[in-house]
Enzyme design. Structure first.
Site: not given
Ligand SMILES: [Zn+2]
Length: 328
Positions: A244-245, A248
């Site tokens: 997830h990170e 980003h």
């Molecule tokens: Zn996030």
């Protein structure tokens, strides 16, 4: 290594696995005492370094139940405008033959900094095997092996850097200590993924910076060390916080960015979602627009056992951003 043990449950995430996860969660209370032992003053969690947009992942019921630095509509407009400028600059450079052609496949070198308080496991000393498993999880997720779209990205571990410094443990989001840590430890160019592992402030699972045209020493992702595969963070210990990170870091927003209206997460094939989804709420549908909520997407907030995919639109957005911001 190899496939995660419950790769199959990921594809069949539903009531049964959610119930199991809840039971595990109840049984595991107190396993990670340091997470709940630390708490920040109210309001502190919303602080964000003014020069760096970052984004995070939170646990259900965590101290930071709301996103500590959720992007506002204005910040999204600013970022989208910046992407357009970065793409135009690249195109101009290419016309002058000063920049390489856009890449279609990218291997990202990964430098992992393990921040420790001391040599104990409770003090952050996780084994190398958890880190290599995390790299495997990233490669599976970004290749589409877990069930989503294949992306252009693969990951290669280049270094594990172990740092014992109680002043950086926990890593406090938005603090001067975080800035000091990253300024002294960050390695490589804009194409190098720096991962900082440790105990985190505010019960956070992780946070990340979005790409910028100029290399910023804050660039990188911060991940709760016990969220790595085999860690003690119940329901969040299969490595998907890392996935997830990094999403980003590669310019993806949350699937719930912007809610039901407007441009949402700026990706065409992720149905709009009014708010973050937690646990694994199969069938959730919070917007009247087409499609169920994308609860199995890596950029939502569901349990690791529930999320297993990026979409083709997200893969395309990440590659565009790579060529605009991070390619040599
Ligand atoms: Zn996030």
């Amino acid at each position: 290594m190899g496939l995660r043990p419950n790769l199959l449950t990921r594809r069949a995430a539903g009531v049964a696995s959610t119930t199991l996860a809840l039971l595990l969660s109840t049984a595991a209370v107190g396993v990670v005492p340091a997470v709940s032992a630390f708490s920040a003053a109210p309001g502190e969690v919303c602080a964000e370094p003014a020069d760096v947009h970052s984004d995070a992942r939170v646990k259900k019921g965590g101290i930071a139940e709301h996103e500590p630095n959720e992007l506002t509509a204005a910040q999204v407009r600013e970022r989208e405008a910046d992407l357009a400028i970065a793409l135009r600059d690249r195109a101009n450079h290419r016309a002058g033959a000063q920049a390489a052609s856009p890449l279609a496949a990218v291997t990202i070198p990964v430098v992992v900094h393990v921040i420790q308080r001391d040599a104990t496991r409770a003090g952050g000393n996780i084994p190398d095997s958890m880190i290599t498993s995390q790299i495997t999880v990233l490669n599976q997720a970004y290749s589409g092996a877990t069930g989503g779209a294949a992306t252009a990205f693969s990951f290669q571990l280049s270094k594990i850097n172990r740092v014992t410094n109680p002043a950086w443990y926990p890593i406090v989001q938005g603090s001067s200590a975080e800035r000091q840590m990253k300024t002294s430890l960050r390695e490589g160019g804009k194409n190098t993924l720096n991962v900082y592992l440790g105990e985190l402030s505010d019960d956070l699972l992780g946070w990340a910076t979005f790409p910028q045209r100029k290399l910023n020493s804050m660039d990188g992702v911060v991940v709760l060390s016990e969220s790595l595969p085999g860690g003690t963070a119940a329901n969040y210990n299969q490595g998907d916080t890392g996935t997830h990170e990094v999403g980003h870091w590669l310019n993806l927003y949350h699937t719930f960015q912007g809610g039901c209206s407007g441009t949402g997460d700026s990706v065409g094939d992720t149905p709009a979602e009014a708010s973050p989804a937690f646990e694994c709420p199969t069938g959730r549908d919070t917007c009247t627009t087409a499609g169920l909520d994308p609860i199995t997407n890596f950029m939502d907030y569901t349990y690791d056992s529930c999320m297993y995919q990026f979409t083709a639109g997200q893969a395309s957005r990440m590659l565009t951003a790579w060529n605009a911001y991070r390619a040599a």
